[in-house]
Design a protein around this motif. Structure first.
Motif, short mmCIF file in Angstrom:
data_model
loop_
_atom_site.label_atom_id
_atom_site.label_comp_id
_atom_site.label_asym_id
_atom_site.label_seq_id
_atom_site.Cartn_x
_atom_site.Cartn_y
_atom_site.Cartn_z
N MET A 1 -3.02 12.79 16.34
CA MET A 1 -1.86 12.57 15.49
C MET A 1 -1.52 11.08 15.48
O MET A 1 -1.46 10.43 16.50
CB MET A 1 -0.69 13.39 16.03
CG MET A 1 0.53 13.27 15.19
SD MET A 1 1.74 14.45 15.78
CE MET A 1 3.18 13.76 15.09
N VAL A 2 -1.31 10.57 14.30
CA VAL A 2 -0.98 9.16 14.13
C VAL A 2 0.54 8.99 14.18
O VAL A 2 1.27 9.69 13.48
CB VAL A 2 -1.54 8.63 12.80
CG1 VAL A 2 -1.13 7.20 12.59
CG2 VAL A 2 -3.03 8.78 12.76
N GLY A 6 1.54 3.54 14.52
CA GLY A 6 0.11 3.47 14.24
C GLY A 6 -0.17 3.24 12.76
O GLY A 6 -1.08 2.51 12.39
N ARG A 7 0.62 3.88 11.91
CA ARG A 7 0.46 3.70 10.47
C ARG A 7 0.85 2.30 10.02
O ARG A 7 0.36 1.80 9.02
CB ARG A 7 1.28 4.73 9.70
CG ARG A 7 0.60 6.08 9.68
CD ARG A 7 1.35 7.04 8.81
NE ARG A 7 1.69 8.15 9.68
CZ ARG A 7 2.82 8.82 9.69
NH1 ARG A 7 3.77 8.50 8.84
NH2 ARG A 7 3.03 9.80 10.51
N LEU A 13 -0.52 -6.37 11.37
CA LEU A 13 -1.61 -7.35 11.52
C LEU A 13 -1.56 -8.37 10.39
O LEU A 13 -1.73 -9.57 10.62
CB LEU A 13 -2.96 -6.64 11.56
CG LEU A 13 -4.19 -7.55 11.64
CD1 LEU A 13 -4.16 -8.40 12.91
CD2 LEU A 13 -5.45 -6.71 11.59
N SER A 14 -1.31 -7.92 9.18
CA SER A 14 -1.19 -8.84 8.04
C SER A 14 -0.02 -9.80 8.23
O SER A 14 -0.14 -11.00 7.97
CB SER A 14 -1.01 -8.07 6.74
OG SER A 14 -2.17 -7.35 6.43
N VAL A 146 -6.34 3.23 10.98
CA VAL A 146 -5.92 4.32 10.13
C VAL A 146 -7.06 5.33 10.07
O VAL A 146 -8.16 5.00 9.63
CB VAL A 146 -5.57 3.83 8.71
CG1 VAL A 146 -5.19 4.99 7.82
CG2 VAL A 146 -4.45 2.82 8.76
N PRO A 147 -6.82 6.56 10.52
CA PRO A 147 -7.90 7.54 10.52
C PRO A 147 -8.28 7.97 9.11
O PRO A 147 -7.48 7.91 8.19
CB PRO A 147 -7.31 8.72 11.30
CG PRO A 147 -5.85 8.57 11.18
CD PRO A 147 -5.58 7.09 11.03
#
Length: 148
Positions: A1-2, A6-7, A13-14, A146-147
């Motif tokens: 589960m994200v 995590g999303r 990062l950007s 991201v999965p």
């Protein structure tokens, strides 16, 4: 589960890349143009003027997310050189020799070499992704963390 965090990772990062790029650009602008409390370097002086050009150009490219890995690698190397060639002459540790900024930029830019620019980057715009045939879509890259 994200998780929710995590999303948000590719976007964080950007944002990280943009801030690092802008700060790196400011160092170049300050040295090249004698602003922000720094004296202007004479054109062509080794190594300061060349480092400032790398900071200005590399910082802009990193902030935009255009050729991020290459620009970050060059910037990281220049900061490693700055630390070992300029700062370490006056002391071993960054706190002793005033090299904290060089060390931070070296390692943060090196991190961007491995992570890439994140999802919000000029490299992701179709104009920079290469020409595609009419009717076909460019291959989408999966953002980090991201999965599928």
């Amino acid at each position: 589960m994200v998780t929710r965090l995590g999303r948000a990772q590719p976007y964080a990062l950007s944002l990280f890349r943009i801030v690092v790029g802008l700060l790196f650009t400011c160092h170049g602008v300050a040295s090249l143009f004698g602003v922000l409390g720094r004296p202007m370097l004479s054109a062509g002086t080794w190594p300061g003027w060349y480092a400032a050009v790398i900071q200005l150009a590399g910082g802009i490219l990193v902030a935009l997310g255009l050729g991020t890995r290459t620009a970050a690698c060059l910037g990281s190397g220049s900061m490693a050189f700055a630390y070992f060639d300029v700062h370490q002459q006056t002391g071993l540790l960054p706190m002793q020799n005033g090299g904290e900024a060089a060390v931070f930029f070296c390692w943060t830019l090196l991190l961007l070499v491995f992570t890439g620019p994140g999802v919000v980057a000029a490299d992701r715009l179709p104009v920079f992704r290469g020409a595609t045939r009419e009717g076909t879509r460019p291959q989408q890259e999966q953002p980090l963390g991201v999965p599928v």
